[in-house]
Design an enzyme around this catalytic site. Structure first.
Site, PDB file in Angstrom:
ATOM      1  N   GLY A 274       0.840  -1.197   0.000  1.00  0.00           N
ATOM      2  CA  GLY A 274       0.000   0.000   0.000  1.00  0.00           C
ATOM      3  C   GLY A 274       0.871   1.242   0.000  1.00  0.00           C
ATOM      4  O   GLY A 274       2.077   1.186   0.223  1.00  0.00           O
ATOM      5  N   HIS A 305       7.188  -4.055   0.889  1.00  0.00           N
ATOM      6  CA  HIS A 305       7.261  -3.070  -0.186  1.00  0.00           C
ATOM      7  C   HIS A 305       7.982  -1.828   0.344  1.00  0.00           C
ATOM      8  O   HIS A 305       7.614  -1.313   1.407  1.00  0.00           O
ATOM      9  CB  HIS A 305       5.861  -2.627  -0.606  1.00  0.00           C
ATOM     10  CG  HIS A 305       5.072  -3.662  -1.357  1.00  0.00           C
ATOM     11  ND1 HIS A 305       4.679  -4.857  -0.806  1.00  0.00           N
ATOM     12  CD2 HIS A 305       4.570  -3.645  -2.619  1.00  0.00           C
ATOM     13  CE1 HIS A 305       3.988  -5.534  -1.711  1.00  0.00           C
ATOM     14  NE2 HIS A 305       3.905  -4.824  -2.821  1.00  0.00           N
ATOM     15  N   GLU A 308       8.833   2.227  -3.485  1.00  0.00           N
ATOM     16  CA  GLU A 308       7.968   2.315  -4.667  1.00  0.00           C
ATOM     17  C   GLU A 308       7.443   3.750  -4.677  1.00  0.00           C
ATOM     18  O   GLU A 308       6.276   4.021  -4.421  1.00  0.00           O
ATOM     19  CB  GLU A 308       6.810   1.303  -4.564  1.00  0.00           C
ATOM     20  CG  GLU A 308       6.033   1.138  -5.869  1.00  0.00           C
ATOM     21  CD  GLU A 308       4.829   0.188  -5.703  1.00  0.00           C
ATOM     22  OE1 GLU A 308       4.470  -0.134  -4.550  1.00  0.00           O
ATOM     23  OE2 GLU A 308       4.252  -0.205  -6.737  1.00  0.00           O
ATOM     24  N   ASP A 388       1.314  -7.604 -10.064  1.00  0.00           N
ATOM     25  CA  ASP A 388      -0.133  -7.799 -10.307  1.00  0.00           C
ATOM     26  C   ASP A 388      -0.350  -8.117 -11.782  1.00  0.00           C
ATOM     27  O   ASP A 388      -1.010  -7.364 -12.500  1.00  0.00           O
ATOM     28  CB  ASP A 388      -0.899  -6.542  -9.903  1.00  0.00           C
ATOM     29  CG  ASP A 388      -0.795  -6.270  -8.416  1.00  0.00           C
ATOM     30  OD1 ASP A 388      -1.449  -6.965  -7.630  1.00  0.00           O
ATOM     31  OD2 ASP A 388      -0.035  -5.357  -8.035  1.00  0.00           O
TER      32      ASP A 388
HETATM   33 ZN   LIG Z   1       3.505  -5.483  -4.794  1.00  0.00          ZN
END
Ligand SMILES: [Zn+2]
Length: 486
Positions: A274, A305, A308, A388
């Site tokens: 997220g 994560h 990003e 994804d």
């Molecule tokens: Zn991811």
């Protein structure tokens, strides 16, 4: 038996001979870089893609299973009672108000029968059973679940696509069917390990009653033992992912620790995903909580994560401080030189690179400027993953094709990616060793096929024996379509 020699000169020669025997017995035969260059020169794009599809691969370590489903798979499961437990899905496809007046996430959104039946009649009139969409409506539904148009990016991905299909994902039969579909498709492209972000949270039966994760577990175990799933050749392991920006993320983290600790045969790690920015999802928010949980449970691996992001920050460094040994994305690592130096040439952390994701979500719109080659060639452990892929309309081969064509990977670099992905998987040591040994055997066989005859003959032979499968990304970006249209 080799007789032991007596003179010093003979002893030296004897030892060299033994070393040579030893080396040739243990090292896998390696395709020469010259042969790899010759194959690349001889291969047109379709032949190169075919070679990379057939190439033995290792693991995909950065994968969200809910985002990995091709829209066509969702449609197939959603319209087949045998694959959805007799549920019926409805799509908001016929609108009473002008299109601009409707939240984009509600346009062609899918709901389950129990949700449809709870709607007032006027609202129901806007919905059509998934199986009864017109061909044009069906195409809009399918396209609404992938980033296939210029201009669709982060907003479409985060705010629209997920909301459109999540009710389908809450159906337990559909969720498991999609896991099986993924394992088969990944197995077909030579992958042997999928460490996916997948859990049994949020499931509900056809009447909308919540299903506890523990109650859904036997069905998952049965699925993993199903002959067609075993035949995929892919070993799955799971991570529980916590949405970092949620107000109750600390509680969810505690639940994730408890779940993984109690199910260590299948769940091997915890992830956090997220948006990292906006004052809620930043890594250091969780430092105290991680320390508290680490004091209560035997080691649980963390892949988180981080980086990003567009601008420079210290999120990757802060995420290492949380205890992560794998970093998802790491896109802005080059903008934090101290952390880059920390990761170069060591085993402190592995960076899970997702090229196509980073392009489509506009973190690196021009992939030729992606930091991946810098990671790879300055000793930052890293590998290629799909993130994804359902929403990118792609597969792992597309990631390899992108890397080979943009960054001119050598044979050693290319084949090292799979080896490294298996080494950095969080699965138990025994299975990991087996997968690594299998990989070396598969690679050796593949190399000997590529080494035989002229490069063109080798490519032709491979093309005759390989049935690649591409999706929309390869078609739109490289004009590649397999299986070829009749
Ligand atoms: Zn991811």
């Amino acid at each position: 038996m080799v007789p032991f020699p007596r003179s010093p000169g003979r002893v030296l020669r004897f030892c060299l001979l033994l070393l040579w025997f030893g080396a040739s017995a243990s090292a896998a035969p390696t395709l020469s870089e010259a042969r790899w260059r010759a194959l690349r020169t001889a291969a047109d794009p379709a032949r190169l893609y075919t070679l990379l599809y057939a190439l033995p691969k290792g693991g995909d370590l950065h994968n969200h299973l809910a985002g990995s489903n091709l829209p066509e798979w969702l449609y197939a499961c959603g319209t087949d009672p045998a694959r959805n437990g007799g549920d019926v899905f409805y799509v908001r496809a016929r609108f009473a108000s002008p299109p601009g007046a409707i939240d984009p996430a509600q346009r062609f959104a899918t709901i389950r029968r129990y949700q449809y039946e709870a709607l007032p009649p006027a609202d129901r009139a806007e919905f059509v059973p998934l199986a009864e969409l017109t061909p044009a409506e069906r195409q809009i539904w399918l396209d609404g679940l992938r980033l296939d148009q210029p201009g669709e990016g982060r907003k479409e991905f985060f705010n629209v696509i997920w909301a459109r299909f999540i009710p389908l994902w809450r159906n337990p039969v559909v969720r498991l069917e999609l896991l099986a579909e993924n394992l088969k498709a990944y197995g077909a492209e030579g992958m042997v390990y999928l460490e996916t972000q997948f859990d049994l949270n949020g499931l509900a039966d056809n009447d909308g009653a919540p299903i506890a994760p523990e109650a859904a577990l036997p069905a998952l175990r049965a699925l993993l033992a199903r002959p067609d799933v075993v035949a995929s050749g892919v070993t799955p392991r799971f991570q529980v992912t916590v949405l970092r920006f949620a107000p109750d993320a600390e509680d969810k983290l505690a639940e994730a620790f408890a779940w993984v600790d109690a199910h260590r045969d299948l769940w091997v790690a915890i992830n956090m995903a997220g948006i990292e920015e906006d004052g809620f999802g930043y890594p250091l928010r969780f430092l105290e909580k991680f320390r508290e949980l680490r004091a209560r449970y035997p080691e649980i691996k963390l892949s988180i994560h981080a980086g990003e992001m567009d601008g420079p920050d210290h999120h990757i460094r802060d995420t290492l401080l949380l205890g992560a040994t794998r970093i998802g994305h790491g896109v802005n690592l080059l903008k934090d030189p101290d952390t880059l130096l920390l990761l170069q040439g060591g085993e402190r952390a592995y960076v899970e690179v997702n090229l196509i994701s980073n392009r489509l979500l506009q973190y690196t719109p021009d992939l030729s400027r992606h930091p991946f080659p810098e990671f790879l060639r300055t000793g930052v452990p890293c590998g290629l993953n799909t993130d994804d892929r359902g929403m990118w309309d792609s597969n792992l081969t597309d990631e390899y094709y992108t890397a080979v064509t943009l960054f001119n990977l050598s044979w050693v670099e290319l084949t090292g990616l799979a080896r490294s992905s298996l080494r950095h998987g969080f699965l138990e040591a025994e299975t990991k060793e087996k997968l690594l040994a299998d990989y070396e055997n598969r690679l050796a066989r593949f190399e000997s096929r590529l080494a035989e005859g002229t490069p063109t003959e080798a490519l032709d032979r491979l093309a005759a024996a390989t049935r690649p499968v591409t999706y929309g990304y390869a078609r739109r970006n490289w004009g590649l379509a397999f299986p070829a249209a009749p």
